[in-house]
Each structure stands twice: as C-alpha cells, then as structure tokens.
Design an enzyme around this catalytic site. Structure first.
Site, PDB file in Angstrom:
ATOM      1  CG  HIS A 155      -2.075  -0.910   1.118  1.00  0.00           C
ATOM      2  ND1 HIS A 155      -3.199  -0.768   1.900  1.00  0.00           N
ATOM      3  CD2 HIS A 155      -2.298  -1.986   0.327  1.00  0.00           C
ATOM      4  CE1 HIS A 155      -4.060  -1.722   1.595  1.00  0.00           C
ATOM      5  NE2 HIS A 155      -3.538  -2.480   0.641  1.00  0.00           N
ATOM      6  CD  GLU A 199      -2.275   4.356   3.011  1.00  0.00           C
ATOM      7  OE1 GLU A 199      -3.459   4.618   3.233  1.00  0.00           O
ATOM      8  OE2 GLU A 199      -1.911   3.481   2.176  1.00  0.00           O
ATOM      9  CB  CYS A 242      -6.965  -0.313   4.961  1.00  0.00           C
ATOM     10  SG  CYS A 242      -5.225  -0.815   4.897  1.00  0.00           S
ATOM     11  CB  CYS A 288      -2.434   1.971   5.913  1.00  0.00           C
ATOM     12  SG  CYS A 288      -1.964   1.046   4.422  1.00  0.00           S
TER      13      CYS A 288
END
Length: 146
Positions: free
Chosen positions: A47, A49, A77, A80
C-alpha cells in the site's frame, strides 16, 4: 496532497488502484513517497502508506516519525492505520473516504484507541481524490476486469 495525487495517477497508469501518499517532516520537506503497488509486487501489503512510511524512516534515519505529517488520497485501511500509529506520525490528512475498509471513521476508527497518536483531517482535495478513483474503476468496469 497534490504530490500524493500525482502518485495516485502514476499508480493508475500502471494498473494499480490509484492511491498516493507522502510523509512530510516538521520542516515541511517531503521525506517519503509511496503509491499502491499490490498488483506489481503481488502482495496485499504494498500500500502507498507503507511505502511512504518506509521511505520516510530511511530518510529520517529513525522509524519513529514524531512530528511528521502523512498525506494520502484515500482514507487508510486498518493495516495502514496500524503502521501510522506505530510510526508515531502526528497528523494524517486524507482525501476520499473509504466506505468499505476505512479505519479513520468510515468503518472503524483505530485512532480512537490511541488518542495521543495522530490527529485526523479528512476531505482534503476530496473531489479530486474521488475523481481519480472513479475514473480508474470506470475503466476497469468498461474492460470487464476486476
């Protein structure tokens, strides 16, 4: 957030879900950049992040990112959010809400469990962030792929 939006557009161009992220230090310098790479890396953990936080730690010379701010185009999410909390990032600015997996209040707010960790600010350039996502998913639907 404009840098994060450009990273999201790059992700979309590569067939990735268009999410971009930057980490900025207390002096206002971008010290970490990331974008989704789940398809390319073949892992759910790629991801934006996480990539930005890892790069920020390298640049900063410490995994503790006290005083830093994170800008991301889509509400983080739970995975993260956990990384943000663990990295001790002070403020999180996000664009579009994530009604399916959002962990900043849309589904759950993990930051409520750690009230001294990060201040949350949502809706930053929200319409532009949504537009990038909507355009990407329209192309996916038009191609008949998921």
């Amino acid at each position: 957030m404009k840098i994060a939006l450009n990273l999201a557009r790059e992700a979309a161009d590569d067939g990735e879900i268009p999410v971009g992220c930057v980490v900025v230090n207390a002096d206002g310098e971008v010290i970490g950049r990331g974008r989704n790479r789940c398809e390319t890396a073949r892992t759910a953990a790629a991801h934006a992040e996480l990539e930005a936080i890892a790069q920020a730690g390298e640049t900063h010379g410490d995994w503790r990112l006290d005083g830093c701010r994170l800008y991301v185009t889509l509400e983080p999410c739970a995975m993260c959010a956990g990384a943000i909390i663990n990295a001790r990032i002070s403020r999180v600015f996000y664009g579009a809400r994530e009604p399916n997996l959002g962990a900043c209040g849309s589904v759950i707010n993990l930051f409520m469990e750690y009230p001294n960790r990060a201040e949350l600010v949502g809706g930053i350039l929200e319409s532009a962030c949504k537009e990038v996502l909507e355009r990407f998913f329209k192309k996916v639907r038009d191609r008949g792929t998921v």
